[in-house]
Design an enzyme around this catalytic site. Sequence first.
Site, mmCIF file in Angstrom:
data_model
loop_
_atom_site.group_PDB
_atom_site.id
_atom_site.type_symbol
_atom_site.label_atom_id
_atom_site.label_comp_id
_atom_site.label_asym_id
_atom_site.label_seq_id
_atom_site.Cartn_x
_atom_site.Cartn_y
_atom_site.Cartn_z
ATOM 1 N N SER A 65 -75.530 -48.619 0.614
ATOM 2 C CA SER A 65 -75.844 -47.766 1.774
ATOM 3 C C SER A 65 -74.564 -47.398 2.503
ATOM 4 O O SER A 65 -74.458 -46.327 3.105
ATOM 5 C CB SER A 65 -76.794 -48.498 2.719
ATOM 6 O OG SER A 65 -77.966 -48.852 2.025
ATOM 7 N N GLY A 109 -82.952 -50.695 4.595
ATOM 8 C CA GLY A 109 -83.204 -49.256 4.621
ATOM 9 C C GLY A 109 -82.036 -48.447 4.116
ATOM 10 O O GLY A 109 -81.172 -48.959 3.407
ATOM 11 N N GLY A 149 -80.696 -57.603 -5.330
ATOM 12 C CA GLY A 149 -79.697 -56.961 -6.196
ATOM 13 C C GLY A 149 -78.496 -57.879 -6.417
ATOM 14 O O GLY A 149 -78.086 -58.591 -5.498
ATOM 15 N N GLN A 202 -77.378 -60.824 11.037
ATOM 16 C CA GLN A 202 -76.379 -60.953 9.970
ATOM 17 C C GLN A 202 -75.117 -60.131 10.213
ATOM 18 O O GLN A 202 -74.261 -60.063 9.353
ATOM 19 C CB GLN A 202 -76.992 -60.640 8.607
ATOM 20 C CG GLN A 202 -77.380 -59.202 8.359
ATOM 21 C CD GLN A 202 -78.209 -59.070 7.081
ATOM 22 O OE1 GLN A 202 -79.364 -59.448 7.030
ATOM 23 N NE2 GLN A 202 -77.600 -58.526 6.025
ATOM 24 N N HIS A 217 -81.922 -49.636 -4.562
ATOM 25 C CA HIS A 217 -83.116 -50.273 -3.989
ATOM 26 C C HIS A 217 -84.358 -49.917 -4.815
ATOM 27 O O HIS A 217 -85.238 -50.749 -5.040
ATOM 28 C CB HIS A 217 -83.364 -49.774 -2.564
ATOM 29 C CG HIS A 217 -82.281 -50.100 -1.582
ATOM 30 N ND1 HIS A 217 -81.499 -49.137 -0.990
ATOM 31 C CD2 HIS A 217 -81.855 -51.281 -1.072
ATOM 32 C CE1 HIS A 217 -80.643 -49.701 -0.152
ATOM 33 N NE2 HIS A 217 -80.833 -51.002 -0.187
ATOM 34 N N GLU A 222 -80.959 -45.303 -5.040
ATOM 35 C CA GLU A 222 -81.553 -45.625 -6.331
ATOM 36 C C GLU A 222 -81.467 -47.134 -6.642
ATOM 37 O O GLU A 222 -82.336 -47.684 -7.315
ATOM 38 C CB GLU A 222 -80.872 -44.780 -7.422
ATOM 39 C CG GLU A 222 -81.480 -44.884 -8.804
ATOM 40 C CD GLU A 222 -82.944 -44.452 -8.886
ATOM 41 O OE1 GLU A 222 -83.409 -43.657 -8.048
ATOM 42 O OE2 GLU A 222 -83.634 -44.948 -9.812
HETATM 43 O O1 PAF Z 1 -79.335 -57.267 1.173
HETATM 44 C C1 PAF Z 1 -79.813 -56.825 2.236
HETATM 45 O O2 PAF Z 1 -80.097 -55.646 2.387
HETATM 46 C C2 PAF Z 1 -80.039 -57.784 3.397
HETATM 47 O O3 PAF Z 1 -79.039 -58.754 3.455
HETATM 48 C C3 PAF Z 1 -81.440 -58.427 3.379
HETATM 49 C C4 PAF Z 1 -81.639 -59.295 2.155
HETATM 50 C C5 PAF Z 1 -82.504 -57.336 3.410
HETATM 51 C C6 PAF Z 1 -81.621 -59.305 4.603
HETATM 52 O O4 PAF Z 1 -81.479 -58.588 5.783
#
Ligand code: PAF
Length: 282
Positions: A177, A22, A138, A52, A28, A26
């Site tokens: 982000s 989230g 990305g 993570q 994403h 741009e």
């Molecule tokens: O790159 C990310 O935003 C995160 O590591 C992902 C791939 C959504 C996994 O939580």
Amino acid sequence: MRAWSRAERAKGRRIGFVPTMGSLHEGHLRLVDRARDHADRVVLSVFVNPLQFGPQEDFERYPRSLADDRRLAAEREVDCLFVPETAAMHAAEPLVRVSPGPTAETLEGAARPGHFAGVLTVVAKLFHIVEPDLAVFGRKDYQQAVLVRQMVRDLDFPVEIDVAPTVRELDGLALSSRNAFLDPDQRRAALALSRALRAVEQAWRGGESNPVVLERRGMEVLRIPGVTPEYLAIVGEAVRPVKQADARAVVVIAARVGATRLIDNVVLGEGVAGDVAVGGRA
Ligand code: PAF
């Protein structure tokens, strides 16, 4: 989510998937465009994955902006926005996780123990839930993209992986982000990352291929007041050190700007100019 995907696939539609945490920008949204180019329906997930983040990391403070995310996803004509609750994704502390193997032991993996096990575990879960034909990641998270490809290959996920170029502001700052945490001075200091990548690229284009010399050149540019470098390394496609830097070698960087940890990278043969530039800052 799975019922929706299966119904779409039963109609012969190919499903493209963009997993995110989230706070969409741009970068994403370009992944969404790319998914649409190769699929009939696009699913975007927003899930800030606790697995993570290390105990001292910024899980609590990670930017969240679901109302804006919904608007941006709708404007970009995402067909399905998947926003699972944490309790639904992790009903109990998971006992089984994906073991990411040796590629996760260096660089980001060394700096953030357990990070890639958390990433791959949630990506595996999302793939099982969304059942996409194609997923787009990305290249800014270079080591993550390599590990996702390795997981898909080694565990036979029936998902095609596409990795899209980094999107940058005109002055070179890679979109992230976490840029939301930077005040104006820190934002200026953060340009040292892309400048260091450019400096390495220029030295390489000038004929230097010794990774030690190239890394030293990059560090000279990265080491400025307000920036604490963590690593600058030149690696091969599988994130291993190289003896000689060729066009496929990747310069990877991590540095702290204030309390914010930023990462960036460039493929030497493509260069920073080969990335996508957006926005108004020059
Ligand atoms: O790159 C990310 O935003 C995160 O590591 C992902 C791939 C959504 C996994 O939580």
